[in-house]
Motif scaffolding. Structure first.
Motif, mmCIF file in Angstrom:
data_model
loop_
_atom_site.group_PDB
_atom_site.id
_atom_site.type_symbol
_atom_site.label_atom_id
_atom_site.label_comp_id
_atom_site.label_asym_id
_atom_site.label_seq_id
_atom_site.Cartn_x
_atom_site.Cartn_y
_atom_site.Cartn_z
ATOM 1 N N GLN A 107 0.851 -1.180 0.000
ATOM 2 C CA GLN A 107 0.000 0.000 0.000
ATOM 3 C C GLN A 107 0.893 1.238 0.000
ATOM 4 O O GLN A 107 1.889 1.282 0.703
ATOM 5 C CB GLN A 107 -0.851 0.010 1.272
ATOM 6 C CG GLN A 107 -1.863 -1.105 1.292
ATOM 7 C CD GLN A 107 -3.248 -0.580 1.505
ATOM 8 O OE1 GLN A 107 -3.428 0.454 2.113
ATOM 9 N NE2 GLN A 107 -4.222 -1.293 1.008
ATOM 10 N N GLN A 108 0.510 2.198 -0.829
ATOM 11 C CA GLN A 108 1.319 3.410 -0.850
ATOM 12 C C GLN A 108 1.122 4.171 0.460
ATOM 13 O O GLN A 108 -0.012 4.438 0.856
ATOM 14 C CB GLN A 108 0.900 4.287 -2.023
ATOM 15 C CG GLN A 108 1.487 3.804 -3.329
ATOM 16 C CD GLN A 108 0.739 4.365 -4.487
ATOM 17 O OE1 GLN A 108 -0.408 3.993 -4.726
ATOM 18 N NE2 GLN A 108 1.369 5.267 -5.191
ATOM 19 N N GLY A 166 -8.235 8.942 -5.241
ATOM 20 C CA GLY A 166 -7.469 7.824 -5.783
ATOM 21 C C GLY A 166 -7.503 7.779 -7.300
ATOM 22 O O GLY A 166 -7.739 6.733 -7.896
ATOM 23 N N ASN A 169 -6.079 5.007 -9.975
ATOM 24 C CA ASN A 169 -6.521 3.657 -9.647
ATOM 25 C C ASN A 169 -6.016 3.197 -8.284
ATOM 26 O O ASN A 169 -5.404 2.154 -8.152
ATOM 27 C CB ASN A 169 -6.065 2.694 -10.745
ATOM 28 C CG ASN A 169 -6.993 1.515 -10.831
ATOM 29 O OD1 ASN A 169 -7.973 1.444 -10.082
ATOM 30 N ND2 ASN A 169 -6.684 0.586 -11.706
ATOM 31 N N ARG A 170 -6.227 4.036 -7.294
ATOM 32 C CA ARG A 170 -5.782 3.671 -5.946
ATOM 33 C C ARG A 170 -7.005 3.505 -5.035
ATOM 34 O O ARG A 170 -7.528 4.463 -4.480
ATOM 35 C CB ARG A 170 -4.893 4.782 -5.391
ATOM 36 C CG ARG A 170 -4.111 4.298 -4.180
ATOM 37 C CD ARG A 170 -3.709 5.458 -3.317
ATOM 38 N NE ARG A 170 -2.606 6.224 -3.870
ATOM 39 C CZ ARG A 170 -2.041 7.221 -3.192
ATOM 40 N NH1 ARG A 170 -2.484 7.563 -2.001
ATOM 41 N NH2 ARG A 170 -1.044 7.880 -3.725
ATOM 42 N N SER A 172 -7.365 2.445 -2.162
ATOM 43 C CA SER A 172 -7.190 2.633 -0.721
ATOM 44 C C SER A 172 -7.475 4.072 -0.303
ATOM 45 O O SER A 172 -7.482 4.387 0.881
ATOM 46 C CB SER A 172 -5.770 2.251 -0.316
ATOM 47 O OG SER A 172 -4.855 3.107 -0.971
ATOM 48 N N GLY A 188 -10.750 5.396 -6.839
ATOM 49 C CA GLY A 188 -10.089 4.530 -7.809
ATOM 50 C C GLY A 188 -11.016 4.316 -8.984
ATOM 51 O O GLY A 188 -11.538 5.261 -9.555
#
Lengths: 223, 263
Positions: A107-108, A166, A169-170, A172, A188
Motif C-alpha cells: 500500500q502506498q 485515488g 486507480n488507488r 485505498s 479509484g
C-alpha cells in the motif's frame, strides 16, 4: 483505517462476519479483534453468520475460531457459509479489476503524498484537480462542483458535488467530509451515487471501498 | 459618482427583470437618480415590465454605433423623477456587443447617476459577460429551489473570479407556507450553500403577474407584500440598516412544540 480483512455487517437476518480468502488464522484473529473493538456497542449474546469468500481456513481452524468467538466475545456462530468465488490465489494471477489489491501489493504510504490546501468553497462549475496527492478543502464543494485527487479528499465543510479520490486507480484512498451528501463519489475505479434526498446527519463521515468492492459510507471516528 | 450594480441569476425566470424594474423604481421613489439598463440584447423585456416599450427610439446598440448620443437614448419614466431606461436592441444579438463597449457606457452612466442597475440575461455566456463588464457590485436573484440555487452558485463563482464585490442575494418567490410544511428550502439552507450576504427576501406575490402585464412596477402600490419587500431592499442599497423580517411561518406542530419548549 479500518482493516478490510474481515467486516462485521448487520443484515436483515442478523449479523454477518465476512472473511476474505487467503488469510492465516492469526491474521483473521487480529482482524476480528480490531473490527470488534471498532464497534462502540456491546455485542454480547448476539449470533453471527460467518461468510467465507473462497478458500480460507482449515476445518480445525474454523472450530477454533467458533470457540474463540464464543469465549472471548460471547458471540454465537449460527452458521458458516462459503461463497466460493473462484478467486485465484494472489501469486498465481494478477488481481482482476474487481478485486481489492491483495496483501502482497504494498500500500502506498499516505505521509509521502504531497497535499494541497484549497482555502475557499468550490462552487458549481468549478473543478479542483490534484493528481499528485491529497486535497484538503477549507469550505464546501457545492452541487455542480468537482474535486479530483490522486490521494485522499478531506472537505472541512459540506460535500454536495462530485468527488473522485485515488485518481490513479488507488482504491485505498478515502473521502472524508463534515457533511457527506454528494451527488456522486468515485474512489479509484469504483463509482457510486450519493444517497438520494439525504439530510445531513450532523457528524463527519468517511467513504471508502469496503470488503464487498462497493463504496461504503460510515461515521468518521478516527483513522 | 454612482454605483453600477448588475442584477443576475444564471437561471432564467427567477425574477431578474422584475427585480431590476422594481428596485430601479423604488430607488427613484427614494429620491435617487437611477438608470436601468437592459443588457438582454435580442430578447429585451425590461421596457415592457417598466411600461416604456412604446417610447423607445434609440437603444444601446445605436449608442455603440454612434447613431445617437447616450443621453438621447435614455428614456425618461414620467411617473417618477430621476428614473430612466436604456433599452437593448431587439434586432441584434449578444455577440454584436463587446464587453469593453458595455464598460464604456457604464462608466459614462456612473458619472451622472446615483445608481445604474443592469438587467443581465440568463446564462453564463457573452450576454452575462457584457452585463457584468462594467459592474462594481452584483445582486444575485434566486428562488428557493435546487436548480436555481445551483445556477446562482455558478454565477457567484464567476462574479468572484471577475473581482465584483460585494455580491448580495435576493431570495425571490419565497413562500412561508411551503417552508412551514417542509416542502421548500428555508433561508438558512439557501445561505448555507451560497454563502453570500442576504439583502432581502421577496415573498411569493401574485400581484407581480398583473403588474408585469400592466407595465406598472409593484412598488407603486404600497400595500402588496412584494412591493414592501422591494422598498426595503432599495433602502438597504442606499445604506440604511433595516432588519430582514422573519417571513417564515412555522407549521402548527412546530408552534405547539415551541410553546411547550418556551414554558
Amino acid at each position: 483505517m479500518a482493516n478490510s480483512n474481515v467486516a462485521l455487517r448487520a443484515y436483515r437476518d442478523g449479523l454477518h462476519l465476512i472473511i476474505r480468502p487467503h488469510l492465516s488464522i492469526t491474521e483473521v484473529e487480529e482482524a476480528i479483534q480490531e473490527e470488534i473493538s471498532r464497534m462502540n456497542q456491546p455485542l454480547g449474546g448476539a449470533s453471527v453468520q460467518i461468510d467465507l469468500k473462497g478458500p480460507t481456513l482449515k476445518p480445525e481452524e474454523m472450530a477454533y475460531l467458533k470457540s474463540k468467538l464464543q469465549e472471548t466475545y460471547n458471540l454465537k456462530v449460527r452458521g458458516i457459509d462459503t461463497v466460493d468465488e473462484q478467486v485465484p490465489p494472489p501469486i498465481a494471477a494478477a488481481p482482476t479489476t474487481h478485486t481489492l489489491p491483495q496483501r502482497t501489493v504494498p500500500q502506498q504510504p499516505r505521509d509521502t503524498d504531497p497535499s494541497r490546501i484549497i482555502p475557499y468553497t468550490i462552487r458549481s462549475g468549478q473543478i479542483e484537480d490534484f493528481p499528485q496527492g491529497s486535497l484538503v478543502i477549507y469550505g464546501d464543494v457545492n452541487s455542480g462542483g468537482e474535486v479530483r485527487a490522486g490521494g485522499d479528499i478531506v472537505v472541512l465543510g459540506a460535500l454536495r458535488g462530485n468527488a473522485h479520490a485515488g485518481l490513479n486507480n488507488r482504491p485505498s484512498a478515502v473521502i472524508i467530509a463534515m457533511e457527506l451528501v454528494p451527488v456522486q463519489l468515485q474512489i479509484g475505479s469504483f463509482i457510486n451515487r450519493g444517497p438520494m434526498n439525504q439530510k445531513p446527519r450532523g457528524y463527519p463521515e468517511i467513504a471508502r471501498v469496503g470488503v464487498e468492492d462497493v463504496i461504503i459510507i460510515e461515521k468518521f471516528v478516527k483513522f | 459618482m454612482g454605483k453600477v450594480i448588475v442584477v443576475t441569476s444564471g437561471k432564467g425566470g427567477v425574477g431578474k427583470t422584475t427585480s431590476t424594474a422594481n428596485l430601479g423604481t423604488a430607488l427613484a421613489l427614494l429620491g435617487k437618480t437611477v438608470v436601468v439598463v437592459d443588457a438582454d440584447v435580442g430578447l429585451r423585456n425590461l421596457d415592457i415590465v417598466m411600461g416604456l416599450e412604446s417610447r423607445i427610439v434609440y437603444t444601446s446598440m445605436d449608442v455603440i454605433e454612434k447613431q445617437c448620443e447616450l443621453s438621447k437614448a435614455l428614456v425618461k419614466d414620467r411617473r417618477v423623477d430621476g428614473l430612466t431606461l436604456l433599452a437593448a436592441s431587439q434586432k441584434n444579438n449578444k455577440d454584436d456587443i463587446q464587453p469593453e463597449q458595455m464598460k464604456t457606457i457604464c462608466d459614462k452612466l456612473r458619472s451622472e447617476h446615483d445608481f445604474v442597475l443592469i438587467d443581465s440575461p440568463a446564462g453564463i455566456e457573452r450576454g452575462f459577460s457584457n452585463a457584468s463588464a462594467g459592474a462594481d457590485e452584483a445582486i444575485v436573484v434566486t428562488t428557493p429551489d435546487v436548480s436555481a440555487i445551483r445556477d446562482a452558485d455558478r454565477i457567484i463563482g464567476l462574479l468572484q473570479h471577475a473581482g465584483i464585490e460585494p455580491i448580495n442575494l435576493v431570495l425571490n418567490r419565497f413562500s412561508p407556507e411551503l417552508v412551514g410544511n417542509g416542502s421548500m428550502m428555508d433561508q438558512e439552507d439557501v445561505l448555507d450553500i451560497l454563502n453570500i450576504d442576504l439583502i432581502g427576501i421577496v415573498p411569493e406575490d401574485t400581484g407581480v403577474i398583473t403588474s408585469t402585464n400592466r407595465g406598472i412596477p409593484l412598488v407603486y402600490e404600497d400595500a402588496s407584500p412584494g412591493s414592501q419587500a422591494y422598498m426595503r431592499i432599495a433602502r438597504r442599497l442606499t445604506g440604511q440598516r433595516i432588519p430582514i423580517p422573519d417571513l417564515e411561518q412555522k407549521g402548527l406542530l412546530t408552534n405547539i412544540v415551541n410553546w411547550f419548549r418556551n414554558r
